[in-house]
Design a protein around this motif. Structure first.
Motif, PDB file in Angstrom:
ATOM      1  N   LEU A 152      15.474  22.587 -10.183  1.00  0.00           N
ATOM      2  CA  LEU A 152      15.010  23.819 -10.232  1.00  0.00           C
ATOM      3  C   LEU A 152      14.988  24.472  -8.798  1.00  0.00           C
ATOM      4  N   GLY A 153      15.899  23.998  -7.928  1.00  0.00           N
ATOM      5  CA  GLY A 153      16.159  24.952  -6.914  1.00  0.00           C
ATOM      6  C   GLY A 153      15.100  24.577  -5.569  1.00  0.00           C
ATOM      7  N   GLY A 154      14.335  23.347  -5.765  1.00  0.00           N
ATOM      8  CA  GLY A 154      13.283  22.874  -4.905  1.00  0.00           C
ATOM      9  C   GLY A 154      13.845  22.129  -3.703  1.00  0.00           C
ATOM     10  N   ARG A 155      13.064  21.602  -2.495  1.00  0.00           N
ATOM     11  CA  ARG A 155      13.203  20.805  -1.811  1.00  0.00           C
ATOM     12  C   ARG A 155      12.077  19.927  -1.615  1.00  0.00           C
ATOM     13  N   LYS A 156      12.097  18.679  -0.971  1.00  0.00           N
ATOM     14  CA  LYS A 156      11.138  17.863  -0.426  1.00  0.00           C
ATOM     15  C   LYS A 156      10.928  18.415   0.793  1.00  0.00           C
ATOM     16  N   VAL A 157       9.585  18.147   1.297  1.00  0.00           N
ATOM     17  CA  VAL A 157       9.223  18.333   2.823  1.00  0.00           C
ATOM     18  C   VAL A 157       9.656  16.656   3.017  1.00  0.00           C
ATOM     19  N   LEU A 158      10.209  16.407   4.377  1.00  0.00           N
ATOM     20  CA  LEU A 158      10.793  15.089   4.583  1.00  0.00           C
ATOM     21  C   LEU A 158       9.927  14.081   5.307  1.00  0.00           C
ATOM     22  N   TYR A 159       8.688  14.323   5.523  1.00  0.00           N
ATOM     23  CA  TYR A 159       7.613  13.358   6.085  1.00  0.00           C
ATOM     24  C   TYR A 159       7.664  12.125   4.972  1.00  0.00           C
ATOM     25  N   ALA A 160       7.998  12.330   3.755  1.00  0.00           N
ATOM     26  CA  ALA A 160       7.502  11.141   2.861  1.00  0.00           C
ATOM     27  C   ALA A 160       8.613  10.446   2.235  1.00  0.00           C
ATOM     28  N   HIS A 161       8.410   9.364   1.206  1.00  0.00           N
ATOM     29  CA  HIS A 161       9.798   8.803   0.643  1.00  0.00           C
ATOM     30  C   HIS A 161      10.702   9.447   0.258  1.00  0.00           C
TER      31      HIS A 161
ATOM     32  N   MET B 209       0.730  -1.122  -0.108  1.00  0.00           N
ATOM     33  CA  MET B 209       0.056  -0.065   0.069  1.00  0.00           C
ATOM     34  C   MET B 209       0.840   1.327  -0.107  1.00  0.00           C
ATOM     35  N   SER B 210       1.868   1.135   0.886  1.00  0.00           N
ATOM     36  CA  SER B 210       2.812   2.355   0.818  1.00  0.00           C
ATOM     37  C   SER B 210       3.394   2.836  -0.594  1.00  0.00           C
ATOM     38  N   PHE B 211       3.666   1.700  -1.278  1.00  0.00           N
ATOM     39  CA  PHE B 211       4.603   1.800  -2.690  1.00  0.00           C
ATOM     40  C   PHE B 211       3.351   2.237  -3.735  1.00  0.00           C
ATOM     41  N   ARG B 212       2.152   2.198  -3.636  1.00  0.00           N
ATOM     42  CA  ARG B 212       1.245   2.289  -4.673  1.00  0.00           C
ATOM     43  C   ARG B 212       1.219   3.525  -5.263  1.00  0.00           C
ATOM     44  N   GLY B 213       1.433   4.634  -4.429  1.00  0.00           N
ATOM     45  CA  GLY B 213       1.123   5.978  -5.010  1.00  0.00           C
ATOM     46  C   GLY B 213       2.202   6.985  -4.789  1.00  0.00           C
ATOM     47  N   VAL B 214       2.260   8.077  -5.165  1.00  0.00           N
ATOM     48  CA  VAL B 214       3.338   9.062  -5.006  1.00  0.00           C
ATOM     49  C   VAL B 214       2.596   9.994  -4.085  1.00  0.00           C
ATOM     50  N   VAL B 215       3.526  10.145  -2.814  1.00  0.00           N
ATOM     51  CA  VAL B 215       2.779  11.004  -1.821  1.00  0.00           C
ATOM     52  C   VAL B 215       4.254  11.906  -1.349  1.00  0.00           C
ATOM     53  N   GLN B 216       3.906  13.251  -2.192  1.00  0.00           N
ATOM     54  CA  GLN B 216       5.120  14.033  -1.727  1.00  0.00           C
ATOM     55  C   GLN B 216       4.444  15.272  -1.824  1.00  0.00           C
ATOM     56  N   ASP B 217       5.206  16.263  -0.777  1.00  0.00           N
ATOM     57  CA  ASP B 217       5.327  17.566  -0.834  1.00  0.00           C
ATOM     58  C   ASP B 217       6.416  18.184  -1.224  1.00  0.00           C
ATOM     59  N   VAL B 218       6.393  19.400  -2.027  1.00  0.00           N
ATOM     60  CA  VAL B 218       7.732  19.768  -2.614  1.00  0.00           C
ATOM     61  C   VAL B 218       7.643  21.183  -2.400  1.00  0.00           C
TER      62      VAL B 218
END
Length: 611
Positions: free
Chosen positions: A490-499, A358-367
């Motif tokens: 692009l000079g962005g960063r992930k929010v580190l709660y996710a994969h 289930m955890s690897f079924r979808g993209v769950v990211q905040d950038v």
């Protein structure tokens, strides 16, 4: 391990509560001290999590009992809380005193400690920053077992480092939060836009109006954007009824917002007698979100209902459950019938209970990206991931060093060449800087000019990317690696709660390792996992576990656990067993001002614990 349910009734100021708190902290400190003496690594058990990162097997220290609102002081506008207090319990307690945290995470089960340790940016963050910026002080059990207080004036380096570092410098056991005056409603204005660029520009323009309290947006497609601007108020027109989102019969907020977007677009077209293409041209010069009262589409939403408006459906990620169980129609009656499962506490329980499948079924990211690069990332997400809708949330600038998303212009940064290296190595496997982004290179003319200036942090735009991904694990990993490369470029960063799939070298090219390692050494935090250990997905280990054979029946059980619909049913079973559905059945959200909740203000000196 126990699975405590948060106490939704706010306690009165109890003289024994601080005694109980101190006893719990002493127990935790004793356990940690013993582990440190044996040099045994450990992790912390909070009782629940809203992270989507895979779990790690390790010895744990249980702090789940620290889940109380200790005091609220109306005079100083502060609250003292334990780390496992969830947002709905905190909001209920503060609203009873006419106050509210300046930043409230949209999922009610997220805790105060989680907000401090993570990067919690919400629709008020363009004004107030991340949730942790409202924290005035914390009590921390260090990895040695020592209990210390940290604030801007005391152990200031620890206080700054602990914010956003995922609990890797110590165990936060108490937080003092600043509060702001609350109002009964949020007057929310909806305005639609016909392009990605116009929507992003309108979000940015709305953040520049000091009268606005809340700003966020949704991109439903490349030619359908929506910006929502909220202002707190005690007044509601006599011909209006409060709009609610928490009851089973209420709409999911994003579906309601989409209908409001269509309504506004229709009004605009009628007003200007234009076709959709003509209307798009007209909107190119109109980005203010509250300057055309004749065509304003508004709701008056009770404040707590607004703060948790995305709870039911988890923004729109709850729709993936209907796609997984494809025979269940995605319609109003079905959502009403299954409402107990559609709140985020239950959605996370089901996701985590279903295992890796289930955890690897979808993209769950905040950038988060600079505004100038946001449209390019949206184009990438549309072309490579085909994920819609996308959430837009403006963020106040965050100074470095930090693990929050941060973007600086001007001056030289030790991380500038690292960004180039990550952008290249994530996509090509090389560790050399990319050639397609000359401004990233430390030897470029732009960088030489910036060396003479001080770097200045800039506001950023958070983009929530939540949707289906490839069912093949190798392809899924590659999709995430490519996303990380594009984001770095692009000079962005992930929010580190996710994969997170960076190699260790790539990860530390993005963040200030000497600063972080210095704090870890000074406060002897080496028996706690590092932040990289916590956020990194061990792909090789995961693939090895999936591919391992073994004797019957163990091998067959592992295979069966990945076969539809077993993971989904297992997740539902574990969600039901958690009994979290009982929490959202308690209806305090709309009528908080009518509830008699006995939290008394403290006097100076009360609420202080072990130093």
């Amino acid at each position: 391990m126990p699975n405590p349910e948060p106490n939704m009734s706010t306690p009165a100021r109890d003289p024994d509560m601080n005694v109980q708190h101190d006893a719990a902290v002493n127990r935790i400190a004793s356990e940690v001290r013993a582990l440190f003496a044996q040099r045994k690594p450990f992790r912390v058990f909070h009782g629940s999590t809203n992270s989507t990162r895979p779990g790690h097997g390790a010895q744990t220290v249980d702090i789940s009992a620290l889940s109380n609102v200790l005091s609220i002081d109306q005079t100083t506008r502060t609250a003292v809380v334990e780390p496992n207090v969830p947002m709905d319990q905190l909001v209920q307690a503060t609203l009873a005193r006419g106050l509210v945290p300046p930043v409230v995470m949209e999922f009610p089960g997220i805790t105060a400690g989680g907000g401090f340790a993570g990067s919690a940016g919400e629709s008020s963050s363009f004004r107030h920053g991340y949730f942790d910026e409202a924290v005035r002080s914390v009590e921390i059990v260090l990895a040695t077992g020592d209990v210390v207080r940290a604030s801007a004036d005391e152990n200031a380096d620890l206080f700054r480092g602990a914010r956003g570092s995922a609990g890797t410098l110590g165990i936060v056991t108490r937080l003092e939060l600043a509060l702001v005056p609350a109002r009964r409603f949020v007057r929310l204005v909806y305005r639609s836009y016909a392009s990605v660029d116009d929507t992003i520009a309108a979000v940015k323009a709305a953040t520049e109006d000091p009268a606005n309290d809340y700003v966020d947006g949704i991109l439903f497609s490349p030619d359908r954007g929506l910006v929502m601007v909220g202002r707190m108020t005690d007044d509601i027109p006599t011909n209006k009824k409060p709009q609610r989102f928490s009851r089973p019969r209420d709409p999911w907020f994003y579906l309601h917002a989409e209908a409001r977007s269509r309504e506004h677009r229709k009004q605009q077209q009628q007003k200007h007698h234009q076709t959709p293409k003509q209307n798009q041209k007209h909107q190119a010069t109109e980005h203010q979100t509250t300057n055309d009262s004749d065509t304003e589409i508004t709701d008056h939403i009770p404040l707590a209902e607004y703060l948790f408006r995305y709870d039911r459906g988890g923004f729109w990620a709850g729709g993936e459950g209907f796609r997984y169980f494809w025979f269940v129609p995605f319609c109003g009656p079905a959502r009403w019938l299954l409402d107990d499962f559609m709140h985020t506490r239950m959605l996370f329980r089901a996701l985590q209970g279903g295992g890796p499948s289930m955890s690897f079924r979808g993209v769950v990211q905040d950038v988060a990206l600079p505004y100038a690069a946001a449209a390019d990332f949206v184009d990438y997400a549309a072309a490579e991931l085909a994920v819609w809708p996308l959430w837009l949330c403006p963020l106040r600038a965050a100074a470095q060093p930090t693990f929050h998303p941060s973007y600086c212009v001007g001056g030289s940064s030790p991380l500038s060449s690292g960004v180039s290296a990550v952008a290249s190595s994530c996509s090509t496997g090389s560790s050399s800087p990319c050639s397609s982004c000359g401004s990233c290179s430390p030897s470029s003319p732009q960088a030489e000019q910036q060396d003479q200036e001080q770097p200045q942090p800039q506001p950023m735009l958070n983009i929530g990317v939540w949707g289906a991904a490839s069912g093949d694990l190798a392809t899924f990993v590659q999709q995430n690696r490519a996303l990380e490369a594009k984001l770095a470029h692009l000079g962005g960063r992930k929010v580190l709660y996710a994969h997170t799939y960076y190699s260790e070298d790539e990860f530390w090219a993005l963040y200030d390792r000497p600063w972080y390692d210095g704090l870890r050494a000074k406060y002897q935090a080496t028996t706690l996992p590092s932040i990289y250990d916590k956020v990194h997905v061990d792909v090789a280990g995961l693939m090895a576990r999936r591919g391992q054979g073994g004797r019957w029946p163990a091998a067959w059980v592992r295979r069966l656990a990945d076969v539809w619909p077993v993971p989904g049913l297992a997740g539902i079973f574990r969600a039901i067993r958690s009994r979290d559905y009982k929490i959202h059945r308690q209806p305090f959200l709309a009528y908080w001002e009518e509830r008699n909740v006995n939290v008394q203000p403290t006097t100076p000196g009360q609420g202080e614990g072990t130093e």
